[in-house]
Design a protein around this motif. Sequence first.
Motif, short mmCIF file in Angstrom:
data_model
loop_
_atom_site.label_atom_id
_atom_site.label_comp_id
_atom_site.label_asym_id
_atom_site.label_seq_id
_atom_site.Cartn_x
_atom_site.Cartn_y
_atom_site.Cartn_z
N VAL A 24 40.33 74.65 27.61
CA VAL A 24 38.79 74.19 27.47
C VAL A 24 38.81 73.02 27.78
O VAL A 24 37.99 72.45 28.48
CB VAL A 24 38.21 74.74 26.37
CG1 VAL A 24 36.85 74.23 26.37
CG2 VAL A 24 38.08 76.21 26.03
N ILE A 25 39.53 72.08 27.09
CA ILE A 25 39.35 70.63 27.29
C ILE A 25 39.74 70.14 28.38
O ILE A 25 39.16 69.40 29.15
CB ILE A 25 40.28 69.80 26.01
CG1 ILE A 25 39.82 70.20 24.80
CG2 ILE A 25 40.26 68.54 26.34
CD1 ILE A 25 40.73 69.82 23.58
N LYS A 30 39.03 66.42 30.45
CA LYS A 30 38.96 65.36 29.36
C LYS A 30 40.47 65.57 28.76
O LYS A 30 41.13 66.40 29.19
CB LYS A 30 38.16 65.95 28.21
CG LYS A 30 36.74 65.94 28.71
CD LYS A 30 36.07 64.83 28.91
CE LYS A 30 34.43 64.92 29.06
NZ LYS A 30 33.84 63.81 29.31
N LYS A 31 40.73 64.69 27.97
CA LYS A 31 42.28 64.70 27.38
C LYS A 31 41.97 64.82 26.08
O LYS A 31 41.38 64.69 25.40
CB LYS A 31 42.73 62.97 27.58
CG LYS A 31 42.88 62.62 29.04
CD LYS A 31 43.56 61.45 29.23
CE LYS A 31 43.45 60.91 30.47
NZ LYS A 31 43.74 59.33 30.80
N LEU A 32 43.16 65.71 25.52
CA LEU A 32 43.20 65.89 24.07
C LEU A 32 43.70 64.71 23.26
O LEU A 32 44.59 64.38 23.61
CB LEU A 32 44.24 67.13 23.98
CG LEU A 32 44.36 67.59 22.62
CD1 LEU A 32 43.24 67.89 21.71
CD2 LEU A 32 45.53 68.47 22.49
N ALA A 103 35.04 77.22 20.37
CA ALA A 103 34.80 76.32 21.67
C ALA A 103 33.48 75.77 21.51
O ALA A 103 33.24 74.37 22.24
CB ALA A 103 34.57 77.47 22.66
N HIS A 104 32.52 75.95 20.87
CA HIS A 104 31.35 75.19 20.75
C HIS A 104 31.56 73.76 20.28
O HIS A 104 30.93 72.83 20.81
CB HIS A 104 30.33 75.85 19.97
CG HIS A 104 29.04 75.44 19.36
ND1 HIS A 104 27.80 75.84 20.30
CD2 HIS A 104 28.38 74.52 18.68
CE1 HIS A 104 26.73 75.21 19.86
NE2 HIS A 104 26.86 74.29 19.13
N GLY A 105 32.39 73.79 19.03
CA GLY A 105 32.72 72.35 18.63
C GLY A 105 33.49 71.40 19.64
O GLY A 105 33.00 70.30 19.80
N ILE A 106 34.38 72.37 20.55
CA ILE A 106 34.85 71.53 21.49
C ILE A 106 34.03 71.02 22.51
O ILE A 106 34.27 69.80 23.19
CB ILE A 106 35.93 72.17 22.14
CG1 ILE A 106 37.29 72.54 21.23
CG2 ILE A 106 36.51 71.56 23.59
CD1 ILE A 106 38.14 71.46 21.16
N LYS A 126 28.46 77.92 28.98
CA LYS A 126 29.87 77.25 28.82
C LYS A 126 30.54 78.11 28.10
O LYS A 126 31.51 78.32 28.23
CB LYS A 126 29.97 75.79 28.48
CG LYS A 126 29.45 74.84 29.56
CD LYS A 126 30.50 74.76 30.41
CE LYS A 126 30.15 73.61 31.76
NZ LYS A 126 31.41 73.32 32.27
N GLU A 127 29.99 78.48 26.87
CA GLU A 127 30.97 79.14 25.77
C GLU A 127 31.19 80.58 26.31
O GLU A 127 32.18 81.06 26.31
CB GLU A 127 29.82 79.37 24.55
CG GLU A 127 29.80 78.15 23.63
CD GLU A 127 28.61 78.57 22.66
OE1 GLU A 127 28.12 77.69 22.18
OE2 GLU A 127 28.18 79.63 22.57
#
Length: 135
Positions: A24-25, A30-32, A103-106, A126-127
Amino acid sequence: MIQYFYEDITEIVNANYKQWLEEVILSEEKKLGEINYIFCNDEYLLKVNQDYLQHDYFTDIITFDYVKGKTISGDIFVSLQRISDNSSTLLKDYEEELRRVLAHGILHLCGYKDKKEEEEKLMRSKEDFYLEKYK
């Protein structure tokens, strides 16, 4: 790195979700960094909500954002008790509801909001998109 921690509960969350969350990231370009999921019960998360946000109500998730540029980092508190209750109320599968909240948190860490109606619609889409990718 994504890590799981547990407070005041015995339930264990599927470690296989970590790879999916990393995807997802990366899909969001984005980067983890360092993401800590803290799984807990309603009372524990209510105390976090009261102490840090001055909110006096139950919730399923609280995300603390430590993002720097494109590197996603944060602490994500998740009430497994609330997810269980919500899945029953919404007539949804527990694991699907859990994945949605994870996923919501991410997505919050990726910059998505959900306070306004249009923001919430985008967050939900998105979710849904990422839940479909999990299958």
